[in-house]
Design a protein around this motif. Sequence first.
Motif, short mmCIF file in Angstrom:
data_model
loop_
_atom_site.label_atom_id
_atom_site.label_comp_id
_atom_site.label_asym_id
_atom_site.label_seq_id
_atom_site.Cartn_x
_atom_site.Cartn_y
_atom_site.Cartn_z
N GLU A 10 0.83 -1.20 0.00
CA GLU A 10 0.00 0.00 0.00
C GLU A 10 0.86 1.26 0.00
N GLU A 11 1.95 1.23 0.76
CA GLU A 11 2.85 2.39 0.82
C GLU A 11 3.49 2.65 -0.54
N ALA A 12 3.90 1.56 -1.22
CA ALA A 12 4.51 1.71 -2.54
C ALA A 12 3.50 2.25 -3.54
N VAL A 13 2.26 1.76 -3.49
CA VAL A 13 1.22 2.25 -4.39
C VAL A 13 0.94 3.72 -4.13
N MET A 30 2.32 -0.93 -11.67
CA MET A 30 3.75 -0.65 -11.67
C MET A 30 4.46 -1.37 -10.52
N VAL A 31 3.85 -1.31 -9.37
CA VAL A 31 4.45 -1.95 -8.19
C VAL A 31 4.51 -3.46 -8.38
N LYS A 36 8.02 -8.44 -9.76
CA LYS A 36 8.38 -9.57 -10.62
C LYS A 36 9.83 -9.49 -11.09
N GLN A 37 10.46 -8.32 -10.88
CA GLN A 37 11.84 -8.14 -11.31
C GLN A 37 12.80 -8.74 -10.28
N THR A 38 14.04 -8.97 -10.72
CA THR A 38 15.05 -9.47 -9.81
C THR A 38 15.49 -8.34 -8.87
#
Length: 206
Positions: A10-13, A30-31, A36-38
Amino acid sequence: MITYPTPLLEEAVNEFSRLPGIGRKSALRMVLHLLKQTPEEVNRFGETLMKLRKNITYCKECHNISDKEICSICADTRRDHELVCVVEDIRDVLAIENTSQYKGIYHVLGGIISPMDGMGPSQLNIESLVIKAEEGKIREAIMALSTTMEGDTTVFYIYKKLKPFPITVSTLARGVAVGNDLEYADEITLGRSIVNRVPYENNLAR
């Protein structure tokens, strides 16, 4: 209202949704993409943003975004330094450069006069443009601002400030539709508008 499985998500969003034009659903996508990235890819993304914020400054000559004291455009001796294109921000510089029709330099105002948004002449980079005119460094000033009421008000204000000096003040030909921002004009139309620019006095006579 979306219920998030963790406060960290939630903080990242919340942070991504603070970006212009990004709603909460887009921010969530986006988050989730970043998740899904390394770890290496996410670290590189974060380091790039930190490097951008730390090292980016503004050209002391034209106020364009730069990573050096003088931007690459102002430092280019092949350009006509007495021909100055006055624009609102970096997006307009990019749009005009993409036309490959302009060989002068720029002067970035950092906005336009808009009392509703609390933007007056003193908040813009106008005085440094006037100083250049006083010092005889400008032969022609092209007013390449958005064709809105605020843009036209800004052009008229700058024109009055530059009128005492022996320089030509011109505006883009009206190939750019009234009410449009420069960044949304196609390259051919914008390029022709620069090449076929007209003296600002012509607009006052209408």
